[in-house]
Design an enzyme around this catalytic site. Structure first.
Site, mmCIF file in Angstrom:
data_model
loop_
_atom_site.group_PDB
_atom_site.id
_atom_site.type_symbol
_atom_site.label_atom_id
_atom_site.label_comp_id
_atom_site.label_asym_id
_atom_site.label_seq_id
_atom_site.Cartn_x
_atom_site.Cartn_y
_atom_site.Cartn_z
ATOM 1 N N GLU A 18 48.531 39.100 17.839
ATOM 2 C CA GLU A 18 47.848 37.957 18.453
ATOM 3 C C GLU A 18 47.715 38.167 19.959
ATOM 4 O OE1 GLU A 18 49.264 34.111 17.524
ATOM 5 O OE2 GLU A 18 49.437 34.492 15.369
ATOM 6 N N GLU B 40 52.041 37.964 20.491
ATOM 7 C CA GLU B 40 53.078 38.281 19.515
ATOM 8 C C GLU B 40 52.490 39.122 18.398
ATOM 9 O OE1 GLU B 40 54.506 34.644 17.837
ATOM 10 O OE2 GLU B 40 52.727 34.344 16.601
ATOM 11 N N ASN C 38 53.012 39.612 14.128
ATOM 12 C CA ASN C 38 53.606 39.173 12.868
ATOM 13 C C ASN C 38 53.480 40.299 11.861
ATOM 14 O OD1 ASN C 38 54.268 36.074 13.044
ATOM 15 N ND2 ASN C 38 52.312 36.346 14.080
ATOM 16 N N ARG D 284 53.014 40.692 8.856
ATOM 17 C CA ARG D 284 52.493 40.134 7.604
ATOM 18 C C ARG D 284 51.056 39.702 7.843
ATOM 19 N NH1 ARG D 284 52.154 34.784 8.799
ATOM 20 N NH2 ARG D 284 53.654 33.944 10.304
#
Length: 454
Positions: free
Chosen positions: A40, A58, A60, A62
């Site tokens: 992101e 950040e 993630n 997934r």
């Protein structure tokens, strides 16, 4: 929380997309990451979207909730890709082989109370219906086409309960079109046809946002909702004779359903038959849908015929919960259901033509309520605004507090909510302790009662 996602982003240039993709790949390589992941970034658009104007937020490890919008414009199934990579297979395509087609939106349908600050809500999904027809596919077929321009992803079904133990998301409503305007039009129509009863949701808010002028023009930023929140949460404005009659019909139907006096379809039992005949004249009902609204005086003429303020009304049940309503010659198809919302009796009414954006939802007045909700200035109590767990208490019995002093913290659905003193006063009693699971409306803290000199 994210509300509506779209792809491609408005104003996204090829150079900015290439720069972001390169940065994301470099981040994954730097930590030797293998598998599906989402990086992101946040963009400074004050001087337009530039390839040197974005920053890392950040990563993630997934797929994100919004992955369907990327699937829609690429025609790919990322869940399948994730499983293939986990099984040791190679990527099915190279980056240069992936093409973008059209535009896509995703709206997150939540059980939440938007006017109360997007507080999570709980309740039973007494009715859960999404847009249907040739343009709706309830299962993703791997690609969007003109026949499958609408996709619904949901992990709940009608009759399920939205509890305080899990995320309050009900469904994701994803639309695809050849242009941004086409996809947004699909989203607005799909939201208008979404009917949820028994639980407070953000359906009307999402519908209003899909029709927001700035959003329609692609002028979006992280402050849009906060700037226009009042307009996005206000009740629908009725400014035509037909709409006025329709709203009147919705309120009358809601009152009749609340009173449970409508004749029931296919019910031959004489004990369940509803009629307006009385020895001293036709039955008369008085119903207020909210404490601050004028009560309707309804005269029952029998056999589904009523009169309100001299206006004739007839109601016929077509199927359980579905009615044909005629008010002063205006004929409408409506859906109405008596449910419970936060432990209170409630009624929801949908008009087939107006859609969910102008649905009528009301929690019926509680005749036993004290009138002190703990939220207004001068209240003597602090009540739980939602189900949750007490995680911190900042005061002790006997403490002197001022208006807006933090009293305790309530955690609900992955978020912490600080509850504050409704007025200046002294803490008389703390009814909970850290770790207590509370329900909506439960007494948490009480202050000494106000005296005439306060």
């Amino acid at each position: 929380q994210k509300v509506i996602e779209e792809a491609p982003a408005p104003g996204m240039s090829a150079s900015l997309r290439a720069a972001m993709c390169q940065a994301a790949v470099q981040a994954a390589r730097a930590v030797h990451y293998y598998g599906a992941g989402t990086v992101e970034f946040i963009v400074d658009a004050s001087q337009g979207l530039r390839s040197d104007g974005f920053w890392f937020m950040e990563m993630n490890t997934r797929l994100q909730v919004e992955h369907p919008v990327s699937e829609a414009i690429t025609g790919l199934d990322f869940v399948e890709w994730q499983l293939r990579i986990a099984a040791g297979e190679a990527l099915p395509l190279r980056q240069e082989q992936i093409t973008l087609n059209g535009h896509a939106f995703e709206a997150r349908l939540y059980a939440e109370d938007v006017p109360k600050g997007f507080l999570p809500a709980t309740g039973r999904l007494d009715r859960l219906r999404f847009a249907q027809g040739d343009e709706c596919s309830s299962e993703f077929s791997g690609e969007f086409s003109h026949r499958h321009a609408l996709r619904i992803d949901s992990g709940v079904r009608e009759g399920d309960t939205i509890s305080a133990w899990y995320d309050p998301m009900i469904a994701k409503i994803i639309t695809h079109g050849s242009t941004r305007d086409a996809a947004l039009g699909q989203l607005s129509r799909a939201l208008a046809q979404t009917h949820v009863m028994g639980c407070t949701t953000n359906t009307a808010f999402l519908h209003a946002l899909s029709q927001h002028e700035g959003f329609a023009q692609g002028a979006v930023d992280t402050g849009l909702i906060e700037r226009d929140l009042d307009a996005l949460t206000q009740a629908p404005i009725v400014d035509t004779v037909v709409d006025t009659a329709v709203v009147t019909a919705m309120k009358i139907l809601a009152s009749l359903v609340a009173l449970q006096v409508l004749p029931r379809r296919d019910d031959s039992s004489p004990w369940r038959a509803q009629g307006g005949w009385r020895a001293w004249g036709h039955a008369e009902y008085l119903c207020a849908l909210s404490p601050d609204e004028r009560a309707l005086r309804i005269h029952d003429r029998g056999d589904g015929r009523f009169e309100v303020d001299g206006v004739p009304i007839s109601v016929r049940e077509q199927a359980p919960g579905h009615y044909r309503v005629s008010v002063d010659g205006v004929l409408r198809s409506m859906t109405a259901l008596r449910t419970h919302d936060a432990g209170r009796a409630a009624v929801s009414v949908f008009d087939a033509e107006l859609g969910a954006g102008q649905a009528l939802h009301c929690r019926l007045p509680d005749p036993l309520a004290t009138g002190d909700d703990g939220a207004t200035a001068g209240g003597d109590t602090v009540l739980a605004p939602m189900p949750g767990v007490v995680t911190a208490i900042h005061v002790q019995t006997g403490d002197t507090v001022q208006h807006d002093t933090p009293v305790l913290v309530l955690e609900a659905m992955k978020m912490e909510h600080t509850l504050r003193a409704p007025r200046d006063g002294q803490v008389a009693d703390i009814a909970v302790e850290v770790g207590t699971q509370v329900h909506d409306g439960q007494l948490l803290v009480s202050l000494t009662p106000k005296t005439p000199n306060d």
